[in-house]
Write an enzyme that holds these catalytic residues in place. Structure first.
Site, PDB file in Angstrom:
ATOM      1  N   ILE A  66       0.869  -1.187   0.000  1.00 17.51           N
ATOM      2  CA  ILE A  66       0.000   0.000   0.000  1.00 17.51           C
ATOM      3  C   ILE A  66       0.902   1.233   0.000  1.00 17.51           C
ATOM      4  CG2 ILE A  66      -1.704   1.330   1.370  1.00 17.51           C
ATOM      5  CD1 ILE A  66      -2.895  -1.294   0.308  1.00 17.51           C
ATOM      6  N   HIS A  67       0.803   2.058  -1.035  1.00 20.55           N
ATOM      7  CA  HIS A  67       1.611   3.287  -1.010  1.00 20.55           C
ATOM      8  C   HIS A  67       0.965   4.480  -1.685  1.00 20.55           C
ATOM      9  CE1 HIS A  67       2.637   1.959  -5.111  1.00 20.55           C
ATOM     10  NE2 HIS A  67       2.999   3.209  -5.332  1.00 20.55           N
TER      11      HIS A  67
END
Ligand code: UD1
Ligand code: UDP
Length: 363
Positions: free
Chosen positions: A203-204
């Site tokens: 997740i970024h």
């Protein structure tokens, strides 16, 4: 031709892995410039080793900053280099700030820009990458596309059809070229997990990291997911996790540093399903036959949803858990999209052999 290829961020390195050797083999004098957008060992150097990418001829040390600062500094340094080197064309890949900086610098001094991965659209202008894609494509002289839908997107934006070449997905070529190398690689065991018995997550995207409600929903979904979650953490996300009570002692979520490309391919191959907001990982999951759940409002990689490899879910606990259940229960025998094969870099060299038509007005 004398070519310069711009890289800056993690997904760029993977795209030039198969590309640069093919350009050189076709007789083009090809050098890499690294802007320095990503600079940590695990965000940059490891990919040059894993993918055997030739060392960059120039490193511009741009580093982190706001969008305007990062793009502006990269543009200034790339312009200086291009004026000095005067290549026949600049090749930019993907949709990061370094991609846009290269396209802007080249267009303003009349050096043709070639965009690999052109034409993808999420139709979401709140994504910095969508801005980068739109502007890069308007400034490029040649558009190398991964899917037929990208060709149509470009035509709808008044790009001449004779500038567009459907070469296929270079990320797919990279997966195929490294499949043998990861046979027997037991990366998940090194992190305490068993093949087929964990979910892999990255997740970024600011759409998630910059919204506490999204991060809270994602992490509480992971804490109650049917399988434990292994999470290589992007440096953007790392400082946020402790705020939500997730640290190295969590019983259901294993946090690890970002991993190199070969380890990441092995982790994806062995996962029961992948949960991500990454662009490239949606494509790799599709290639590796592992079902993907994408926590985003939209995706420019719509083809992966169309073939049945991927599903979009809202950043809400219920939606994420429903997506994971569906992914775990669903089929894995989808067909890979057309031209997601090991001939993409070769098609790029064929397109270049036909010559690059200058942008109108600069002939
Ligand atoms: C960038 C791209 C995104 C891509 C992602 C791949 C843009 C607009 N975004 O996002 O499309 O999906 O790379 O990973 O170009 N940092 C480090 N070490 C590094 C690099 C970054 O600690 O080596 C930290 C810094 O605090 C930095 C933050 O990560 O401020 C964000 O880095 P940045 O390159 O601005 O954007 P990404 O989120 O990595
Ligand atoms: N990747 C990696 N190690 C990690 C996370 C991602 O090697 O810890 C690889 C991943 O396999 C893919 C690429 O990085 O090849 C995707 O980059 P990222 O998700 O950072 O960017 P995006 O594709 O979303 O722009």
């Amino acid at each position: 031709m004398r070519l310069i290829v711009v890289v800056g961020a993690r997904p760029n390195f993977i795209k030039v892995g198969p590309l640069v050797p093919a350009l050189r083999a076709a007789g083009h004098q090809t050098d890499i410039v690294h802007t320095g957008q990503h600079y940590d060992e695990l965000m940059s150097d490891v990919f040059f080793t894993d993918l055997n990418i030739p060392e960059p001829a120039w490193f511009l040390d741009v580093g982190s900053g706001t969008h305007a600062v990062q793009t502006g500094v990269a543009m200034m340094r790339l312009e200086e280099l291009l004026i000095e080197q005067r290549p026949d064309a600049l090749i930019v890949v993907g949709d990061v700030n370094s991609t846009l900086a290269g396209a802007l610098a080249a267009a303003k001094i009349g050096i043709p820009c070639v965009h690999l991965e052109a034409g993808l659209r999420s139709w979401d202008m709140s994504m910095p990458e969508e801005v980068n894609r739109l502007v890069t494509d308007q400034l490029s002289s040649m558009h190398l596309t991964p899917v037929a839908e990208a060709d149509e997107n470009l035509v709808a934006e008044n790009i001449d059809r004779d500038r567009i070449h459907l070469v296929g997905n270079i990320m797919a070529e990279s997966v195929l070229r490294h499949a043998r190398e990861i046979e027997g690689r037991q990366t998940c065991a090194a992190h305490g997990h068993t093949p087929g018995e964990y979910l892999l997550s990255t997740i970024h995207r600011p759409e998630n990291t910059d919204r506490p409600e999204n991060m809270a929903a994602i992490l509480s979904a992971f804490a109650s997911a049917p399988l434990p979650v292994l999470m290589p953490v992007h440096p953007r996300t790392r400082p946020l996790l402790a705020e939500f009570g997730v640290d190295e002692s969590h019983s259901r979520i294993t946090l690890i540093d970002p991993v190199g490309y070969l380890d990441m391919l092995a982790l994806q191959r062995d996962a029961a399903a992948i949960v991500t907001d990454s662009g490239g990982i949606q494509e790799e999951a599709c290639m590796l036959g592992v079902p993907c759940v994408t926590i985003r409002r939209n995706t420019e990689r719509a083809i992966t949803v169309e073939v049945g490899a991927n599903r979009l879910v809202r950043a809400e606990q219920e939606s994420i858990l429903a997506g994971i259940d569906e992914a775990l229960a669903g089929p894995r025998d989808w067909e890979r999209p057309d031209r997601w094969d090991d001939q993409v870099a070769r098609r790029v060299t064929e397109a270049l052999a036909g010559g690059i038509k200058p942008l109108s007005g600069v002939e």
